[in-house]
Design an enzyme around this catalytic site. Sequence first.
Site, PDB file in Angstrom:
ATOM      1  CE  LYS A   1     -24.333  13.761  12.516  1.00  0.00           C
ATOM      2  NZ  LYS A   1     -25.200  12.754  13.078  1.00  0.00           N
TER       3      LYS A   1
ATOM      4  CE1 TYR B   1     -21.619  18.102  11.663  1.00  0.00           C
ATOM      5  CE2 TYR B   1     -21.062  19.917  13.116  1.00  0.00           C
ATOM      6  CZ  TYR B   1     -21.600  18.660  12.916  1.00  0.00           C
ATOM      7  OH  TYR B   1     -22.121  17.976  13.977  1.00  0.00           O
TER       8      TYR B   1
ATOM      9  CG  ASP C   1     -30.930  19.396  16.888  1.00  0.00           C
ATOM     10  OD1 ASP C   1     -31.446  20.197  17.692  1.00  0.00           O
ATOM     11  OD2 ASP C   1     -29.746  19.017  16.966  1.00  0.00           O
TER      12      ASP C   1
HETATM   13  C1  F6R Z   1     -25.127  17.190  17.291  1.00  0.00           C
HETATM   14  C2  F6R Z   1     -23.990  16.272  17.465  1.00  0.00           C
HETATM   15  C3  F6R Z   1     -22.911  16.601  18.422  1.00  0.00           C
HETATM   16  C4  F6R Z   1     -22.158  17.867  18.061  1.00  0.00           C
HETATM   17  C5  F6R Z   1     -21.040  18.162  19.092  1.00  0.00           C
HETATM   18  C6  F6R Z   1     -20.365  19.502  18.839  1.00  0.00           C
HETATM   19  O1  F6R Z   1     -26.319  16.492  17.142  1.00  0.00           O
HETATM   20  O2  F6R Z   1     -23.940  15.268  16.843  1.00  0.00           O
HETATM   21  O3  F6R Z   1     -22.033  15.508  18.518  1.00  0.00           O
HETATM   22  O4  F6R Z   1     -21.615  17.779  16.781  1.00  0.00           O
HETATM   23  O5  F6R Z   1     -21.584  18.179  20.399  1.00  0.00           O
HETATM   24  O6  F6R Z   1     -21.360  20.463  18.844  1.00  0.00           O
HETATM   25  P1  F6R Z   1     -21.098  22.037  18.700  1.00  0.00           P
HETATM   26  O7  F6R Z   1     -20.348  22.232  17.420  1.00  0.00           O
HETATM   27  O8  F6R Z   1     -22.479  22.607  18.673  1.00  0.00           O
HETATM   28  O9  F6R Z   1     -20.312  22.462  19.907  1.00  0.00           O
HETATM   29 MG    MG Z   2     -29.817  14.839  16.538  1.00  0.00          MG
HETATM   30 MG    MG Z   3     -28.045  17.947  17.108  1.00  0.00          MG
END
Ligand code: F6R
Ligand code: MG
Ligand code: MG
Length: 380
Positions: free
Chosen positions: A232, A229, A11
Amino acid sequence: MAVTLSDIKGDVGSIAGHVKPHINQIKAAERVLKGATEKKVIHDFFVSRVGDDIHMVMLHENGEDAKEVHETAWNALKAATEEAQSLGLYAAGQDLLKDAFSGNVKGMGPGVAEMEFEPRKAEPIVLFMADKTSPSAFNIPLSKIYADPFTTSGLVIDPRLHDGFMIQVLDQKMGDVLEFSLPEELHDYLAIIGDLVRFSIKKVFSKDKKLGIAASVSTEKLSKIAGKYVGKDDPVAMARAQSGFPAVGELLQPFMTPYLVPGWMRGSHVGPLYPCSVDEANPTYFDGPPRIVALGFMIKGNRLVGEESDPQPGSHKPVDYFRGEEFGYARNIAMNIATYMRQHGPFMFERLPEEEMEYTALNEVLKRIFEKRNIKNKNR
Ligand code: F6R
Ligand code: MG
Ligand code: MG
């Protein structure tokens, strides 16, 4: 002639949330892989995607963990990152955890599934790409496929499958690889594989040495690599089908049941696996539900063959199995489960148990809560 099929995925930025890559990113990755076919590093490829993840499926003769192939994929993800940066996309370069390539993308952020084998006269492959979940999302479906005769009737009916399979399991906590011969060690196996936090399937082998590898899964955990973190661990699995391996229909059947998997929203929630086509693989509801896409294609010598037979490397269009209405049934069930799970909000077991939350942002919040109250807890 043995060939290696590699899917290296990452990603590296997406449009308006963690939803889908921009077409320019896909084209940038394709340009790099096309260049690699001209230099004969790889024979053939196609680029696909699920949610915000770009998948680079490559056919070559360099074996698993080949430096030149991994470097090609790394460069393709870098090119896609540059597009993301120039377009101001979200989380540009997210999965590239290191500045420079150093021999193998494992441990650098991208996920990798690879298998080397001698192709049969006709070699059908099914590729499973998942988003908003973890490598252990494949534990139940692959157990059903390779160890459950109620799913794979070939285990009972077909003498070539009758002896069962050998499954390698990775212990994510200790780094050990455990091997289980099934069905003889089924109960030992289930005692281990039921833990979706600690264990994940790595590889599956036929017991017929001539057939060799049956399936391979990416097991990289981004948070473990980075120690925090960072995104993903959305996984990929690849499986050989038919003539001594499970039929395509046996490989697809488990996905009619939307099993609960870890890794939804913020890598911190549990949700049902929603089977859909590439075009529908845009996670919307609470960044999900976790998506699974299944693509089918053939390997013919050093070529990939999809449903359109354009001979240009990189131009193949694989069969998109979950596009059909049959799997609409599973999508409806998945949405019922997803809305039910969301009623629990931040409570377990919609939210993941503590071990899986170790590297998420929650850890930071908990630290502050305890510090504010002057409570010293060495474990936090
Ligand atoms: C990324 C994912 C999303 C993010 C969530 C928060 O693939 O699984 O669920 O974890 O949108 O994202 P941030 O921390 O970038 O605002
Ligand atoms: Mg992804
Ligand atoms: Mg992602």
